[in-house]
Design a protein around this motif. Structure first.
Motif, PDB file in Angstrom:
ATOM      1  N   PRO A  71      85.560 -11.384  72.218  1.00  0.00           N
ATOM      2  CA  PRO A  71      85.247 -12.447  73.174  1.00  0.00           C
ATOM      3  C   PRO A  71      86.506 -13.238  73.530  1.00  0.00           C
ATOM      4  O   PRO A  71      87.529 -13.160  72.835  1.00  0.00           O
ATOM      5  N   ALA A  72      86.406 -13.995  74.585  1.00  0.00           N
ATOM      6  CA  ALA A  72      87.546 -14.786  75.026  1.00  0.00           C
ATOM      7  C   ALA A  72      87.926 -15.848  73.997  1.00  0.00           C
ATOM      8  O   ALA A  72      89.078 -16.277  73.938  1.00  0.00           O
ATOM      9  N   ALA A  73      86.977 -16.252  73.161  1.00  0.00           N
ATOM     10  CA  ALA A  73      87.230 -17.293  72.161  1.00  0.00           C
ATOM     11  C   ALA A  73      88.028 -16.770  70.975  1.00  0.00           C
ATOM     12  O   ALA A  73      88.438 -17.554  70.126  1.00  0.00           O
ATOM     13  N   GLY A  74      88.237 -15.480  70.885  1.00  0.00           N
ATOM     14  CA  GLY A  74      89.038 -14.914  69.797  1.00  0.00           C
ATOM     15  C   GLY A  74      88.227 -14.013  68.888  1.00  0.00           C
ATOM     16  O   GLY A  74      86.994 -14.026  68.896  1.00  0.00           O
ATOM     17  N   LEU A  75      88.944 -13.235  68.116  1.00  0.00           N
ATOM     18  CA  LEU A  75      88.296 -12.263  67.221  1.00  0.00           C
ATOM     19  C   LEU A  75      87.404 -12.918  66.168  1.00  0.00           C
ATOM     20  O   LEU A  75      86.382 -12.366  65.795  1.00  0.00           O
ATOM     21  N   ALA A  76      87.805 -14.068  65.681  1.00  0.00           N
ATOM     22  CA  ALA A  76      87.054 -14.718  64.602  1.00  0.00           C
ATOM     23  C   ALA A  76      85.638 -15.093  65.030  1.00  0.00           C
ATOM     24  O   ALA A  76      84.774 -15.271  64.184  1.00  0.00           O
ATOM     25  N   THR A  77      85.398 -15.173  66.323  1.00  0.00           N
ATOM     26  CA  THR A  77      84.054 -15.511  66.818  1.00  0.00           C
ATOM     27  C   THR A  77      83.258 -14.277  67.232  1.00  0.00           C
ATOM     28  O   THR A  77      82.142 -14.399  67.713  1.00  0.00           O
ATOM     29  N   SER A  78      83.838 -13.108  67.042  1.00  0.00           N
ATOM     30  CA  SER A  78      83.157 -11.885  67.474  1.00  0.00           C
ATOM     31  C   SER A  78      82.026 -11.521  66.512  1.00  0.00           C
ATOM     32  O   SER A  78      81.965 -11.975  65.372  1.00  0.00           O
ATOM     33  N   HIS A  79      81.136 -10.697  67.007  1.00  0.00           N
ATOM     34  CA  HIS A  79      80.039 -10.173  66.192  1.00  0.00           C
ATOM     35  C   HIS A  79      80.541  -8.894  65.528  1.00  0.00           C
ATOM     36  O   HIS A  79      80.493  -7.824  66.110  1.00  0.00           O
ATOM     37  N   TYR A  80      81.013  -9.033  64.315  1.00  0.00           N
ATOM     38  CA  TYR A  80      81.678  -7.937  63.612  1.00  0.00           C
ATOM     39  C   TYR A  80      80.804  -7.272  62.551  1.00  0.00           C
ATOM     40  O   TYR A  80      81.123  -6.188  62.083  1.00  0.00           O
ATOM     41  N   VAL A  81      79.705  -7.903  62.173  1.00  0.00           N
ATOM     42  CA  VAL A  81      78.932  -7.432  61.029  1.00  0.00           C
ATOM     43  C   VAL A  81      78.362  -6.035  61.271  1.00  0.00           C
ATOM     44  O   VAL A  81      78.530  -5.138  60.445  1.00  0.00           O
ATOM     45  N   VAL A  82      77.702  -5.836  62.387  1.00  0.00           N
ATOM     46  CA  VAL A  82      77.097  -4.531  62.656  1.00  0.00           C
ATOM     47  C   VAL A  82      78.169  -3.444  62.795  1.00  0.00           C
ATOM     48  O   VAL A  82      78.043  -2.391  62.163  1.00  0.00           O
ATOM     49  N   PRO A  83      79.230  -3.661  63.576  1.00  0.00           N
ATOM     50  CA  PRO A  83      80.263  -2.615  63.626  1.00  0.00           C
ATOM     51  C   PRO A  83      80.900  -2.327  62.259  1.00  0.00           C
ATOM     52  O   PRO A  83      81.210  -1.177  61.950  1.00  0.00           O
ATOM     53  N   LEU A  84      81.058  -3.345  61.427  1.00  0.00           N
ATOM     54  CA  LEU A  84      81.634  -3.127  60.102  1.00  0.00           C
ATOM     55  C   LEU A  84      80.691  -2.304  59.238  1.00  0.00           C
ATOM     56  O   LEU A  84      81.116  -1.356  58.567  1.00  0.00           O
ATOM     57  N   LEU A  85      79.413  -2.620  59.260  1.00  0.00           N
ATOM     58  CA  LEU A  85      78.440  -1.845  58.497  1.00  0.00           C
ATOM     59  C   LEU A  85      78.338  -0.411  59.010  1.00  0.00           C
ATOM     60  O   LEU A  85      78.212   0.522  58.223  1.00  0.00           O
ATOM     61  N   VAL A  86      78.425  -0.253  60.321  1.00  0.00           N
ATOM     62  CA  VAL A  86      78.404   1.095  60.902  1.00  0.00           C
ATOM     63  C   VAL A  86      79.641   1.870  60.460  1.00  0.00           C
ATOM     64  O   VAL A  86      79.547   3.053  60.101  1.00  0.00           O
ATOM     65  N   ALA A  87      80.791   1.228  60.457  1.00  0.00           N
ATOM     66  CA  ALA A  87      82.024   1.901  60.031  1.00  0.00           C
ATOM     67  C   ALA A  87      81.917   2.362  58.578  1.00  0.00           C
ATOM     68  O   ALA A  87      82.287   3.501  58.251  1.00  0.00           O
ATOM     69  N   VAL A  88      81.402   1.506  57.725  1.00  0.00           N
ATOM     70  CA  VAL A  88      81.245   1.882  56.314  1.00  0.00           C
ATOM     71  C   VAL A  88      80.254   3.035  56.182  1.00  0.00           C
ATOM     72  O   VAL A  88      80.500   4.016  55.479  1.00  0.00           O
ATOM     73  N   GLY A  89      79.123   2.937  56.885  1.00  0.00           N
ATOM     74  CA  GLY A  89      78.114   3.995  56.834  1.00  0.00           C
ATOM     75  C   GLY A  89      78.628   5.318  57.375  1.00  0.00           C
ATOM     76  O   GLY A  89      78.392   6.378  56.784  1.00  0.00           O
ATOM     77  N   VAL A  90      79.342   5.262  58.487  1.00  0.00           N
ATOM     78  CA  VAL A  90      79.896   6.485  59.084  1.00  0.00           C
ATOM     79  C   VAL A  90      80.912   7.121  58.139  1.00  0.00           C
ATOM     80  O   VAL A  90      80.930   8.351  57.973  1.00  0.00           O
ATOM     81  N   ALA A  91      81.741   6.310  57.494  1.00  0.00           N
ATOM     82  CA  ALA A  91      82.728   6.853  56.551  1.00  0.00           C
ATOM     83  C   ALA A  91      82.033   7.565  55.394  1.00  0.00           C
ATOM     84  O   ALA A  91      82.443   8.656  54.997  1.00  0.00           O
ATOM     85  N   ILE A  92      80.972   6.980  54.888  1.00  0.00           N
ATOM     86  CA  ILE A  92      80.230   7.599  53.784  1.00  0.00           C
ATOM     87  C   ILE A  92      79.614   8.918  54.227  1.00  0.00           C
ATOM     88  O   ILE A  92      79.743   9.942  53.558  1.00  0.00           O
ATOM     89  N   VAL A  93      78.940   8.903  55.367  1.00  0.00           N
ATOM     90  CA  VAL A  93      78.271  10.110  55.864  1.00  0.00           C
ATOM     91  C   VAL A  93      79.288  11.203  56.184  1.00  0.00           C
ATOM     92  O   VAL A  93      79.084  12.375  55.842  1.00  0.00           O
TER      93      VAL A  93
END
Length: 142
Positions: free
Chosen positions: A31-53
């Motif tokens: 978002p324009a407000a910066g990375l710290a305000t982004s919705h990162y939880v779902v992409p992070l969980l997906v990244a962890v899940g994809v790495a495991i699979v």
């Protein structure tokens, strides 16, 4: 190439590709407000899940393609165990040192984004370093 060396290559590739894709996703969706305000939880969980699979699936394919290797052959010999130990030690040191960053960030009450992502970075670097050390040991010897 032994089964365990193939596993090290698979782990290294996954440990490199998945975090890069995760960071690219974050940057595209920033978002324009910066990375710290982004919705990162779902992409992070997906990244962890994809790495495991991916690791499980690629490991299964490598095991089935091991030309009918028995369980004993996939377990490796003393050299394989020594290389595995060396790689795991290297990864342990990386994650141990890398865990200091999220700890300090938490003490400084930094945004959750930075804490979670620094911890993910420590884990991803640990996996990558562990795999690279194993690959080097397989290629150059102990």
């Amino acid at each position: 190439m032994s089964y365990l060396e193939k596993r090290a290559w698979i782990y290294a590739i996954v440990a490199l590709v998945v975090p890069v894709a995760y960071v690219a996703t974050l940057l595209v969706r920033a978002p324009a407000a910066g990375l710290a305000t982004s919705h990162y939880v779902v992409p992070l969980l997906v990244a962890v899940g994809v790495a495991i699979v991916l690791n499980i699936a690629a490991g299964t394919v490598a095991a089935s393609g091991a030309s009918g290797a028995s369980r004993e052959a996939r377990a490796g010999d003393e050299r394989d165990r020594a290389i595995g130990r060396l790689g795991e030690y290297a990864g342990y040191y990386v994650v141990s040192i890398g865990a200091v960053v999220p700890l300090v960030l938490a003490m400084r009450e930094a945004p959750y984004f930075w804490i979670a992502n620094s911890l993910y970075l420590a884990i991803a670097l640990s996996a990558l370093v562990s795999s690279v050390v194993k690959i080097i040991a397989y290629r150059r010897g102990l």
